[in-house]
Design an enzyme around this catalytic site. Structure first.
Site, PDB file in Angstrom:
ATOM      1  N   ARG A 161     -42.176 -33.033  43.505  1.00  0.00           N
ATOM      2  CA  ARG A 161     -41.575 -31.722  43.268  1.00  0.00           C
ATOM      3  C   ARG A 161     -42.605 -30.625  42.990  1.00  0.00           C
ATOM      4  O   ARG A 161     -42.274 -29.442  43.022  1.00  0.00           O
ATOM      5  CB  ARG A 161     -40.553 -31.809  42.121  1.00  0.00           C
ATOM      6  CG  ARG A 161     -39.199 -32.328  42.593  1.00  0.00           C
ATOM      7  CD  ARG A 161     -38.221 -32.455  41.451  1.00  0.00           C
ATOM      8  NE  ARG A 161     -38.522 -33.637  40.624  1.00  0.00           N
ATOM      9  CZ  ARG A 161     -37.982 -33.858  39.425  1.00  0.00           C
ATOM     10  NH1 ARG A 161     -37.150 -32.968  38.905  1.00  0.00           N
ATOM     11  NH2 ARG A 161     -38.283 -34.941  38.752  1.00  0.00           N
ATOM     12  N   GLY A 187     -48.552 -39.554  31.693  1.00  0.00           N
ATOM     13  CA  GLY A 187     -49.670 -38.644  31.959  1.00  0.00           C
ATOM     14  C   GLY A 187     -49.281 -37.190  32.155  1.00  0.00           C
ATOM     15  O   GLY A 187     -50.156 -36.344  32.356  1.00  0.00           O
ATOM     16  N   ASP A 188     -47.992 -36.873  32.082  1.00  0.00           N
ATOM     17  CA  ASP A 188     -47.584 -35.493  32.400  1.00  0.00           C
ATOM     18  C   ASP A 188     -46.931 -34.777  31.226  1.00  0.00           C
ATOM     19  O   ASP A 188     -46.133 -33.870  31.417  1.00  0.00           O
ATOM     20  CB  ASP A 188     -46.639 -35.492  33.603  1.00  0.00           C
ATOM     21  CG  ASP A 188     -45.298 -36.156  33.300  1.00  0.00           C
ATOM     22  OD1 ASP A 188     -45.188 -36.828  32.258  1.00  0.00           O
ATOM     23  OD2 ASP A 188     -44.365 -35.995  34.104  1.00  0.00           O
ATOM     24  N   ASN A 209     -34.753 -41.160  24.876  1.00  0.00           N
ATOM     25  CA  ASN A 209     -36.055 -41.824  24.869  1.00  0.00           C
ATOM     26  C   ASN A 209     -37.085 -40.833  25.402  1.00  0.00           C
ATOM     27  O   ASN A 209     -36.992 -40.377  26.534  1.00  0.00           O
ATOM     28  CB  ASN A 209     -35.977 -43.058  25.781  1.00  0.00           C
ATOM     29  CG  ASN A 209     -37.347 -43.654  26.096  1.00  0.00           C
ATOM     30  OD1 ASN A 209     -38.273 -43.532  25.309  1.00  0.00           O
ATOM     31  ND2 ASN A 209     -37.438 -44.312  27.249  1.00  0.00           N
ATOM     32  N   ARG A 246     -72.498 -12.913  35.523  1.00  0.00           N
ATOM     33  CA  ARG A 246     -72.406 -14.127  36.336  1.00  0.00           C
ATOM     34  C   ARG A 246     -73.231 -15.243  35.696  1.00  0.00           C
ATOM     35  O   ARG A 246     -74.007 -15.005  34.771  1.00  0.00           O
ATOM     36  CB  ARG A 246     -72.831 -13.810  37.769  1.00  0.00           C
ATOM     37  CG  ARG A 246     -71.784 -12.914  38.465  1.00  0.00           C
ATOM     38  CD  ARG A 246     -72.285 -12.370  39.772  1.00  0.00           C
ATOM     39  NE  ARG A 246     -72.737 -13.430  40.655  1.00  0.00           N
ATOM     40  CZ  ARG A 246     -73.527 -13.247  41.705  1.00  0.00           C
ATOM     41  NH1 ARG A 246     -73.939 -12.011  42.010  1.00  0.00           N
ATOM     42  NH2 ARG A 246     -73.903 -14.256  42.457  1.00  0.00           N
ATOM     43  N   TYR A 286     -83.456 -10.998  46.724  1.00  0.00           N
ATOM     44  CA  TYR A 286     -83.288 -11.853  47.902  1.00  0.00           C
ATOM     45  C   TYR A 286     -83.970 -11.211  49.088  1.00  0.00           C
ATOM     46  O   TYR A 286     -83.682 -10.056  49.433  1.00  0.00           O
ATOM     47  CB  TYR A 286     -81.778 -12.005  48.153  1.00  0.00           C
ATOM     48  CG  TYR A 286     -81.401 -12.956  49.251  1.00  0.00           C
ATOM     49  CD1 TYR A 286     -81.925 -14.250  49.272  1.00  0.00           C
ATOM     50  CD2 TYR A 286     -80.511 -12.583  50.247  1.00  0.00           C
ATOM     51  CE1 TYR A 286     -81.561 -15.129  50.270  1.00  0.00           C
ATOM     52  CE2 TYR A 286     -80.138 -13.464  51.249  1.00  0.00           C
ATOM     53  CZ  TYR A 286     -80.665 -14.739  51.260  1.00  0.00           C
ATOM     54  OH  TYR A 286     -80.299 -15.612  52.250  1.00  0.00           O
TER      55      TYR A 286
HETATM   56  C1  UD1 Z   1     -38.269 -42.473  31.936  1.00  0.00           C
HETATM   57  C2  UD1 Z   1     -37.546 -43.457  31.034  1.00  0.00           C
HETATM   58  C3  UD1 Z   1     -36.435 -42.729  30.304  1.00  0.00           C
HETATM   59  C4  UD1 Z   1     -36.990 -41.571  29.521  1.00  0.00           C
HETATM   60  C5  UD1 Z   1     -37.783 -40.642  30.432  1.00  0.00           C
HETATM   61  C6  UD1 Z   1     -38.512 -39.608  29.601  1.00  0.00           C
HETATM   62  C7  UD1 Z   1     -37.680 -45.651  32.106  1.00  0.00           C
HETATM   63  C8  UD1 Z   1     -36.976 -46.633  32.944  1.00  0.00           C
HETATM   64  N1  UD1 Z   1     -37.022 -44.528  31.849  1.00  0.00           N
HETATM   65  O1  UD1 Z   1     -37.348 -42.059  32.912  1.00  0.00           O
HETATM   66  O2  UD1 Z   1     -35.784 -43.599  29.425  1.00  0.00           O
HETATM   67  O3  UD1 Z   1     -35.963 -40.850  28.889  1.00  0.00           O
HETATM   68  O4  UD1 Z   1     -38.774 -41.387  31.158  1.00  0.00           O
HETATM   69  O5  UD1 Z   1     -39.139 -38.692  30.433  1.00  0.00           O
HETATM   70  O6  UD1 Z   1     -38.766 -45.902  31.636  1.00  0.00           O
HETATM   71  N2  UD1 Z   1     -44.476 -44.123  36.533  1.00  0.00           N
HETATM   72  C9  UD1 Z   1     -45.458 -44.912  37.063  1.00  0.00           C
HETATM   73  N3  UD1 Z   1     -45.106 -45.930  37.911  1.00  0.00           N
HETATM   74  C10 UD1 Z   1     -43.820 -46.167  38.249  1.00  0.00           C
HETATM   75  C11 UD1 Z   1     -42.822 -45.342  37.710  1.00  0.00           C
HETATM   76  C12 UD1 Z   1     -43.169 -44.336  36.849  1.00  0.00           C
HETATM   77  O7  UD1 Z   1     -46.639 -44.730  36.775  1.00  0.00           O
HETATM   78  O8  UD1 Z   1     -43.603 -47.097  39.013  1.00  0.00           O
HETATM   79  C13 UD1 Z   1     -44.832 -43.036  35.658  1.00  0.00           C
HETATM   80  C14 UD1 Z   1     -44.530 -41.676  36.252  1.00  0.00           C
HETATM   81  O9  UD1 Z   1     -45.670 -41.164  36.917  1.00  0.00           O
HETATM   82  C15 UD1 Z   1     -44.171 -40.852  35.037  1.00  0.00           C
HETATM   83  C16 UD1 Z   1     -43.602 -41.866  34.052  1.00  0.00           C
HETATM   84  O10 UD1 Z   1     -44.060 -43.122  34.486  1.00  0.00           O
HETATM   85  O11 UD1 Z   1     -45.301 -40.273  34.443  1.00  0.00           O
HETATM   86  C17 UD1 Z   1     -42.085 -41.817  33.962  1.00  0.00           C
HETATM   87  O12 UD1 Z   1     -41.521 -42.150  35.195  1.00  0.00           O
HETATM   88  P1  UD1 Z   1     -40.203 -41.492  35.728  1.00  0.00           P
HETATM   89  O13 UD1 Z   1     -39.867 -42.112  37.008  1.00  0.00           O
HETATM   90  O14 UD1 Z   1     -40.312 -40.024  35.679  1.00  0.00           O
HETATM   91  O15 UD1 Z   1     -39.148 -41.975  34.625  1.00  0.00           O
HETATM   92  P2  UD1 Z   1     -37.753 -41.315  34.286  1.00  0.00           P
HETATM   93  O16 UD1 Z   1     -36.763 -41.697  35.305  1.00  0.00           O
HETATM   94  O17 UD1 Z   1     -37.925 -39.885  34.001  1.00  0.00           O
END
Ligand code: UD1
Ligand code: CA
Length: 501
Positions: free
Chosen positions: A17, A108-109, A176, A339, A393
């Site tokens: 996104r 990480g975000d 969560n 600079r 220069y």
């Molecule tokens: C997740 C949680 C949810 C929580 C929410 C908070 C789970 C199943 N759900 O949902 O309970 O409320 O975060 O924001 O954990 N990532 C990976 N590898 C993967 C999947 C995800 O590294 O295979 C990383 C993503 O880059 C991201 C984070 O994990 O930084 C969360 O993943 P995302 O898919 O956004 O989880 P949500 O569905 O938002």
């Protein structure tokens, strides 16, 4: 250092996104990547190790994380099969002897996450002596989040993911945050038991809650009031919202530390900037990178400084500067461009419409007006005349100009580098200095003035210019006509300006 803490940072997701060729977690906020903020917070725990899970664009993300955290364990998640899968990949990247103690999982975000929050959460988890703890928050709109389902005793019974939630669970406003703490032994046993029978067909890390409950273990929840700390940025609009919020927090902190910020709405300060008490920041200022400003300095209005050091009591007005040092009590601007490699000594001046680069300008030395100073050393107390160009220069290579201490160079000079002007030397207006000037000498290179008397009266008769000249001649108010060496020479062609010889 906490021997027994491992932090796992998940950063494998695609971040589609953002619609960017730059991976989501690398987008900057307040001068640091989003993942950089999270890693900084993680470091507050002084963990024994940090594991970063990378996947999408790992050739971008991996080296960035390694640079920020030397010794980090990078775990590659080839396909993004869910947070449970991601943590399993991290776990498998660790040697068996490292799979002990407390494990903290973060994303990480979430750039607003604070180290102090992680410290409090980790301490809470240790004191609770439970299988796992969840950092939760109560939000107005829980859409998209996993909901915290509590049992009759208010204990945590489960996390139900958004897509799997029925109407009753969907109405729960406690969510969560994604930040979890685990007892390593429990995590080790739980990871292989996570399945993917759910709406997304993913391995949910949040299933560990029901697994703990099945084992008769307790799950603790730590409710964080400041929910923005765990908010992630999925698109550019959220990125801007989080950036504004982080900036607001940074400004707030500095104002509490004794910095005057005249207009917080137009002031942007990066996370790594250092300010002393009694610094004043006027409207329209951006302080970036590793900029540091010492006490009583006044910055702005309308100034951008990146990696610039400003000494105590200095004044920097309407200036753009990068990788420069401004000495104590020095004055810069308005409309200066510093600079990289510019150093201005104590009490010195870089004035209006002056551009400097690789320039070492000594204590009390001044370049007040309309000049370009490139590859130069200017001694203490020297004064550079208005409109001076350091011609560094020659079309092939850059060369350096040295101006001695207390030298006074006149207006509209050109210094053709390499060239040296000695201590206490002087130059004449309009000089082009190509040869070294000895200490104390006066160098003049512009030729004698040539003059063609009444040239305008004859060649521009009938113009306002000629009329003005005629009136002055009649009234005898003009400057006395000096004997010109060229007095008798014929007129130059019309259109060709009379020039010095
Ligand atoms: C997740 C949680 C949810 C929580 C929410 C908070 C789970 C199943 N759900 O949902 O309970 O409320 O975060 O924001 O954990 N990532 C990976 N590898 C993967 C999947 C995800 O590294 O295979 C990383 C993503 O880059 C991201 C984070 O994990 O930084 C969360 O993943 P995302 O898919 O956004 O989880 P949500 O569905 O938002
Ligand atoms: Ca998410």
């Amino acid at each position: 250092m906490s021997e027994d803490v491992t932090v796992i940072v998940l950063a494998a997701g695609g971040g589609t996104r953002m619609k960017s060729k730059t991976m989501k977690v690398l987008h900057p906020i307040a001068g640091r990547s989003m993942v950089g903020h999270v890693l900084q917070a993680a470091r507050a725990l002084e963990p024994a190790r940090i594991v970063a899970v990378v996947g999408h664009q790992r050739e971008q993300v991996g080296p960035h994380i390694e640079e920020l955290v030397p010794g980090v364990v990078l775990a590659v998640q080839e396909t993004q099969d869910g947070t449970g899968h991601a943590v399993r990949v991290a776990w498998e990247a660790l040697p068996a002897e490292a799979r002990t103690g407390t494990v903290i999982v973060a994303y990480g975000d979430t750039p607003l996450l604070e180290g102090e929050t992680l410290r409090r959460f980790a301490a809470f988890h240790r004191e609770s002596a439970v299988a796992m703890s969840i950092l939760t928050g109560v939000v107005a709109d829980p859409t998209g989040y996993g909901r915290i389902v509590r049992d009759e005793a208010e204990g945590v019974a489960a996390i139900v993911e958004d897509r799997d939630a029925g109407p009753e669970d969907a109405a729960i406003s406690e969510i969560n945050s994604g930040i979890l703490a685990f007892d390593a032994e429990f995590l080790d046993a739980a990871l292989p038991r996570i399945g993917n029978q759910n709406a997304k067909g993913e391995y949910y890390l949040t299933d560990t809650v029901s697994l703990a409950r099945q084992d008769g273990r307790t799950v603790a929840a730590f409710v964080l009031d400041d929910v923005m700390q765990t908010e992630g940025a999925n698109d550019r609009a959220q990125l801007a919202t989080l950036a504004a919020e982080m900036n607001r927090r940074i400004l707030d902190r500095w104002m509490r530390e004794g910095v005057t910020i005249a207009d917080p709405t137009s002031t942007w300060i990066d996370a790594d900037v250092k300010l002393a008490a009694d610094v004043t920041i006027l409207p329209g200022v951006q302080l970036q990178g590793a900029t540091a400003v010492d006490e009583d300095a006044v910055i702005g209005p309308d100034t951008t400084l990146k990696d610039v050091e400003v000494g105590a009591g200095a004044r920097v007005v309407r200036t753009h500067g990068e990788l420069a040092v401004v000495g104590p009590g020095a004055v810069v601007g308005p409309f200066a461009y510093l600079r990289p490699g510019t150093t201005l000594g104590r009490g010195g001046k870089i004035g209006t419409f002056v551009e400097t680069k690789n320039a070492d300008i000594g204590e009390g030395a001044k370049v007040p007006h309309l000049s370009y100073v490139g590859d130069a050393t200017i001694g203490e107390g020297a004064n550079i005349g208005a409109g001076t160009i350091f011609a560094n220069y020659d079309g092939i290579a850059k060369h350096r100009t040295h101006i001695g201490a207390h030298a006074k160079t006149a207006s509209n000079n050109t210094f053709v580098a390499p060239v040296t002007v000695g201590d206490g030397a002087a130059t004449g207006a309009g000089s082009v200095i190509r040869r070294d000037v000895p200490p104390g000498a006066l160098a003049v290179s512009s030729g004698p003035q040539r003059q063609f008397d009444e040239w305008v009266l004859r060649k521009r008769a009938g113009t306002a210019q000629a009329d003005a000249a005629a009136r002055a001649t009649r009234a005898g108010t003009g400057a006395a006509t000096e004997g010109s060496p060229d007095g008798g020479t014929p007129d130059p062609e019309v259109g060709e300006a009379p020039t010095g010889g």
